[in-house]
Design a protein around this motif. Structure first.
Motif, PDB file in Angstrom:
ATOM      1  N   PRO A  61       0.826  -1.219   0.000  1.00 49.32           N
ATOM      2  CA  PRO A  61       0.000   0.000   0.000  1.00 49.32           C
ATOM      3  C   PRO A  61       0.854   1.260   0.000  1.00 49.32           C
ATOM      4  O   PRO A  61       1.894   1.326   0.687  1.00 49.32           O
ATOM      5  CB  PRO A  61      -0.809  -0.127   1.294  1.00 49.32           C
ATOM      6  CG  PRO A  61      -0.866  -1.591   1.560  1.00 49.32           C
ATOM      7  CD  PRO A  61       0.437  -2.137   1.085  1.00 49.32           C
ATOM      8  N   PRO A  62       0.466   2.293  -0.731  1.00 46.56           N
ATOM      9  CA  PRO A  62       1.297   3.500  -0.867  1.00 46.56           C
ATOM     10  C   PRO A  62       1.369   4.342   0.400  1.00 46.56           C
ATOM     11  O   PRO A  62       2.243   5.200   0.504  1.00 46.56           O
ATOM     12  CB  PRO A  62       0.624   4.270  -2.009  1.00 46.56           C
ATOM     13  CG  PRO A  62      -0.793   3.803  -1.996  1.00 46.56           C
ATOM     14  CD  PRO A  62      -0.749   2.369  -1.568  1.00 46.56           C
ATOM     15  N   TYR A  63       0.470   4.145   1.361  1.00 47.51           N
ATOM     16  CA  TYR A  63       0.473   4.977   2.557  1.00 47.51           C
ATOM     17  C   TYR A  63       1.422   4.447   3.642  1.00 47.51           C
ATOM     18  O   TYR A  63       1.481   5.002   4.732  1.00 47.51           O
ATOM     19  CB  TYR A  63      -0.944   5.109   3.123  1.00 47.51           C
ATOM     20  CG  TYR A  63      -1.681   3.795   3.278  1.00 47.51           C
ATOM     21  CD1 TYR A  63      -1.459   2.967   4.385  1.00 47.51           C
ATOM     22  CD2 TYR A  63      -2.607   3.394   2.327  1.00 47.51           C
ATOM     23  CE1 TYR A  63      -2.135   1.777   4.525  1.00 47.51           C
ATOM     24  CE2 TYR A  63      -3.289   2.192   2.460  1.00 47.51           C
ATOM     25  CZ  TYR A  63      -3.046   1.387   3.558  1.00 47.51           C
ATOM     26  OH  TYR A  63      -3.726   0.199   3.689  1.00 47.51           O
ATOM     27  N   LEU A  64       2.146   3.378   3.364  1.00 43.14           N
ATOM     28  CA  LEU A  64       3.116   2.838   4.308  1.00 43.14           C
ATOM     29  C   LEU A  64       4.496   3.392   3.991  1.00 43.14           C
ATOM     30  O   LEU A  64       4.964   3.308   2.846  1.00 43.14           O
ATOM     31  CB  LEU A  64       3.139   1.310   4.241  1.00 43.14           C
ATOM     32  CG  LEU A  64       1.814   0.594   4.529  1.00 43.14           C
ATOM     33  CD1 LEU A  64       1.997  -0.906   4.443  1.00 43.14           C
ATOM     34  CD2 LEU A  64       1.273   0.990   5.892  1.00 43.14           C
ATOM     35  N   LEU A  65       5.157   3.965   4.998  1.00 45.21           N
ATOM     36  CA  LEU A  65       6.451   4.624   4.819  1.00 45.21           C
ATOM     37  C   LEU A  65       7.493   3.994   5.742  1.00 45.21           C
ATOM     38  O   LEU A  65       7.169   3.222   6.650  1.00 45.21           O
ATOM     39  CB  LEU A  65       6.332   6.117   5.112  1.00 45.21           C
ATOM     40  CG  LEU A  65       5.225   6.894   4.392  1.00 45.21           C
ATOM     41  CD1 LEU A  65       5.208   8.345   4.848  1.00 45.21           C
ATOM     42  CD2 LEU A  65       5.383   6.803   2.880  1.00 45.21           C
ATOM     43  N   MET A  66       8.750   4.354   5.502  1.00 47.73           N
ATOM     44  CA  MET A  66       9.871   3.891   6.319  1.00 47.73           C
ATOM     45  C   MET A  66      10.799   5.061   6.586  1.00 47.73           C
ATOM     46  O   MET A  66      11.050   5.886   5.704  1.00 47.73           O
ATOM     47  CB  MET A  66      10.626   2.765   5.605  1.00 47.73           C
ATOM     48  CG  MET A  66      11.683   2.095   6.451  1.00 47.73           C
ATOM     49  SD  MET A  66      10.970   1.095   7.761  1.00 47.73           S
ATOM     50  CE  MET A  66      10.464  -0.332   6.816  1.00 47.73           C
ATOM     51  N   SER A  67      11.318   5.126   7.810  1.00 52.02           N
ATOM     52  CA  SER A  67      12.226   6.218   8.168  1.00 52.02           C
ATOM     53  C   SER A  67      13.651   5.899   7.719  1.00 52.02           C
ATOM     54  O   SER A  67      14.094   4.746   7.769  1.00 52.02           O
ATOM     55  CB  SER A  67      12.196   6.433   9.684  1.00 52.02           C
ATOM     56  OG  SER A  67      13.201   7.351  10.071  1.00 52.02           O
ATOM     57  N   GLN A  68      14.357   6.926   7.319  1.00 53.85           N
ATOM     58  CA  GLN A  68      15.757   6.774   6.948  1.00 53.85           C
ATOM     59  C   GLN A  68      16.609   6.336   8.140  1.00 53.85           C
ATOM     60  O   GLN A  68      17.657   5.722   7.961  1.00 53.85           O
ATOM     61  CB  GLN A  68      16.297   8.107   6.390  1.00 53.85           C
ATOM     62  CG  GLN A  68      15.728   8.534   5.065  1.00 53.85           C
ATOM     63  CD  GLN A  68      16.435   7.888   3.882  1.00 53.85           C
ATOM     64  OE1 GLN A  68      17.240   6.989   4.051  1.00 53.85           O
ATOM     65  NE2 GLN A  68      16.112   8.344   2.685  1.00 53.85           N
TER      66      GLN A  68
END
Length: 824
Positions: free
Chosen positions: A173-180
């Motif tokens: 899903p496009p709304y899932l992100l990951m932190s650098q």
């Protein structure tokens, strides 16, 4: 005697001992016990109320009984000390065993060996205010001074092979992100890193005023649309072309919506036609997801600082509210009122708390329509964590989120990430997660659950309990129900709609339902298993409408009211079902019989039987291309009749290799009157008659074991047609469909002999997860005294609790023999 004299003369006073209450006005009793595990002795002293001399403990030491009691006390103390020492030793041994188990677990859950980089791992700070994006619209990705996040669908790792990175899973899903700070995006090209667990993640709403519905378009295939239509028809209990009310609630529950979401849709007066349901599936709009709501995987350090920041902001907000307007105007500004944040923990979700929320700030929870989007994020981050325990609702949510990705893409991404984590690196086939790498989508599962729902409602509507329905299905009174009996029961209930569902699809539906009741794949299910699958909640039970008894005249079809009428309906329903099953029972095969005189083995006879190597084998299944530690393959041969010689299949052959061809022993029958060079007299059909008489096909099959993974395997035991015959081999398939009876033949019981247990060899075994099983074969005679080996031979499988117990393997003699021809 001394005690008796003492009691007559005086009452001793014994310091430290308590006296009991008087027995009467003239006497009293003082007693005490000294005991051990082996003996107990009591001393009692009575006296009148007259003056007496005091007797001390030293005086009592003269008594033989008191000395004996002291000795017993000392023995008891010694025994207690010894027991305490033994307990301490046992505790130390248990601690050592636990430490050893932990060490083994740490070793088995280690990442793949390699050189892992550790430089540049220091966290990079970023501005907390960058989360406040009041002017941001959900439709534009432009942020002012954005935080260091990137899409989870772009997350991949460096595999260390020529600095090559793994393939990302673009269908996430496009709304899932990951932190650098969890994993630098550039590391996928530069260095190999060991992955840590995603413990905390952030739920982030930059602007609550911009949260339109988020639709994820999914294109249904023709088969998926047809399966969805079957699901809709099963929930449309009234046949009105729409699903609403309690039927809709149960449908929504099958689609994994929680009670709050169900109540929301029902209050809105929702009613689904098939077209509406299909559109909801094609857009996923049923789950009320929102654009502009994001979830971010954080590093642990990042999460700790983030939680501290939330606490500081909450404190400032509290002080801010107590100030006057003038004082507040000059104070420090907080995030805008449209920005919402929530810190969540996967560990909380997997614990008894069953809620991932740690802290929240602003309009994050009160701006959500349904929690479905959060549940998808939780399961996807667990999947990225290389977790394996996905069952029930969690599995369905994850499968639905990844249905656009192929099973190969899911497995590749998950396996690549797991290889750089502290996880067991064994085979995935027996893990609870395995279904995600086998099932393309949820539609077949939905059809099975829909059929189960209708079965529950039909039985409840007829006031038929699980035991009543099971007893009616069990027409053989064997305590077990077979698949054909379940299918006939469903037909009696009218759940097979001829003309709308073809025979192939109906058999598939019955197979899916049967698997729910028969999780161990034994080919039958018991009453306890049936009750477990038929269990209904109290809400569902009260909502069930009354039904009329099928196949009865209209004068008997009255709605149940009183208790007597309900009992009458239940009895009529059970009787009608039993009669239907009796009329439509599976045909009983003719039980062949043998004359013992005909079975006598002779040296010379018309029909000669022997084993001969042949290459007429076709591959059924193998471990080639899997993660199995051993090369194993299963081969099959078919019956063949040529020029007076019959090649018979007595079972499939197990080989300890995965070669492209196989040359193994096959059993043959030869009609000497047809094969001799001069004076051929036998007719071609006579050998067929001989084979049918002595080597009949099985009556049916019983599933012994199954392995469900990307390369499934099902093992079946042939059931002989009568007690005069036995099976000497087993048959394998790659689907749940029962083998054809022509796959194997049985042999006369009097011709076989039991294989010596010392010659049995465990060729292959499966012990990791699922039902354990072992494949056994008989070693060659010449290898009896050395290391036994068995390959390219008939086999037998023992499973479950008996997996490692050698079976009673039967075999035909290896030497040539003959038999008399039979009349007719």
């Amino acid at each position: 005697q001394q005690l008796q004299q003492q009691k007559q003369q005086q009452e001793p006073t014994m310091p430290g001992l308590e006296s009991s209450s008087p027995r009467d006005a003239d006497s009293r009793r003082t007693s005490f016990d000294i005991g051990s595990r082996h003996a107990s002795r009591a001393f009692s002293f009575e006296s009148a109320d007259e003056p007496h001399d005091e007797t001390t403990i030293e005086d009592l030491e003269d008594f033989e009984g008191f000395s004996f009691a002291q000795e017993q006390v000392r023995e008891q103390e010694q025994e207690q000390e010894q027991e305490q020492e033994q307990e301490e030793e046992q505790e130390e041994e248990q601690e050592e065993e636990m430490e050893l188990e932990k060490a083994v677990k740490r070793a088995s859950e280690a990442p793949l060996e390699g050189k892992y980089a550790r430089e540049e791992e220091a966290p990079r700070p970023w501005k907390f205010s960058s989360l406040d994006q009041p002017e941001m619209s959900s439709n534009d990705g432009n942020m002012k001074d954005p935080p260091p996040f990137y899409a989870l669908r772009e997350f991949s790792v460096n595999k260390g092979v020529l600095q090559k990175s793994s393939e990302p899973l673009q269908q996430l899903p496009p709304y899932l992100l990951m932190s650098q700070n969890y994993y630098r995006h550039e590391w996928r090209f530069t260095s190999v890193r060991r992955l840590k667990n995603i413990i905390c993640f952030l739920e982030w709403v930059p602007n609550k005023d911009h949260l339109p519905r988020h639709e994820l378009p999914v294109e249904l295939t023709e088969q998926q649309a047809r399966c969805l239509k079957e699901v809709f028809d099963l929930y449309d209990t009234k046949g009105q072309g729409e699903v609403k009310g309690e039927e809709l609630r149960i449908l929504l529950r099958a689609l994994d919506l929680d009670e709050a979401a169900q109540d929301t849709l029902l209050k809105e007066g929702a009613a689904f036609t098939f077209e509406i349901l299909k559109k909801e599936f094609e857009t996923q709009s049923l789950y009320r997801m929102q654009q502009g709501r994001y979830f971010v995987g954080l590093s642990l350090d990042e999460a700790e600082h983030f939680r501290g920041s939330l606490h500081l902001m909450a404190g400032k907000q509290k002080r801010h509210r107590t100030k006057t307007t003038e004082e507040a105007a000059g104070g420090t500004s907080l995030l805008s009122e449209t920005c919402g944040l929530a810190l969540r923990c996967l560990g909380n979700l997997e614990s008894a708390l069953d809620n991932s929320l740690l802290d929240e700030y602003g309009p994050v929870s009160n701006s959500v329509e349904m929690t479905c989007q959060l549940q998808v994020a939780e399961q996807c981050y667990r999947f990225a964590n290389s977790q394996v325990d996905f069952q029930g609702r969690d599995f369905n949510i994850l499968l639905r989120a990844l249905q656009s990705a192929t099973v190969e893409e899911r497995l590749k991404w998950w396996s690549d990430l797991r290889s750089f984590r502290r996880r067991a690196q064994g085979s995935w086939e027996s893990l609870p997660l395995a279904g995600l790498f086998i099932k393309e989508n949820e539609y077949e599962s939905l059809a099975g659950r829909a059929l189960l729902f209708r079965l529950r409602w039909c039985c409840a509507g007829l006031r038929l309990g699980s035991a009543d329905f099971f007893k009616a299905l069990d027409s053989k009174t064997s305590g077990r129900v077979e698949r054909w009996q379940l299918a006939k029961g469903l037909e009696w209930l009218g759940l097979q709609r001829l003309g709308e569902t073809d025979v192939g699809r109906w058999q598939k539906q019955v197979q899916n339902l049967f698997a729910i009741f028969d999780p161990d794949s034994t080919g039958t299910f018991t009453l306890e298993q049936f009750k477990a699958g038929m269990e209904m909640s109290e809400i569902d039970t009260t909502a069930v409408p009354a039904m009329s008894v099928p196949n009865l005249s209209s004068d008997s079809e009255e709605e149940s009211g009183s208790e007597e009428e309900e009992i009458d309906v239940r009895v009529k329903a059970a009787t009608s079902l039993a009669a239907f099953l009796a009329q439509n029972a599976a045909p009983t095969p003719v039980r062949p019989t043998l004359n013992l005189a005909d079975c006598q083995r002779i040296d010379n006879g018309r029909f000669k039987m022997y084993w001969e190597k042949t290459s007429h084998f076709s591959l059924v299944w193998s471990t080639s291309g899997t993660l199995s530690e051993r090369n194993i393959s299963v081969w099959a041969t078919q019956d063949a009749f040529t020029d007076g010689i019959a090649r018979l299949s007595l079972g499939h052959v197990l080989s300890a290799s995965c070669s492209r061809s196989l040359k193994a022993l096959a059993f043959k029958v030869e009609d000497r009157d047809r094969t001799k060079w001069i004076g051929k007299t036998g007719r071609p059909d006579e050998i067929l008659h001989f084979v049918e008489h002595f080597f009949p096909q099985p009556a049916s099959f019983r599933q012994i074991w199954r392995q469900v993974d990307r390369r499934p395997l099902y093992v079946w035991e042939p059931i002989p047609p009568s007690e005069n015959f036995v099976a000497v081999g087993m048959v394998c398939t790659t689907s749940e469909t029962e083998p054809k009876r022509t796959e194997v033949r049985c042999v006369p019981k009097v011709w076989v002999q039991r294989v010596d247990e010392r010659r049995l060899v465990k060729v292959w075994s499966q012990d990791v997860g699922g039902t354990p099983a072992s494949f056994w074969g008989a070693a060659q005679e010449q290898r009896h005294s050395s290391a036994l080996q068995c390959s390219d031979a008939l086999f037998w499988v023992s499973a479950a609790a008996a997996a490692h117990i050698p079976p009673n393997l039967l075999a035909l003699p290896t030497e040539e023999f003959a038999a008399r021809e039979v009349a007719g």
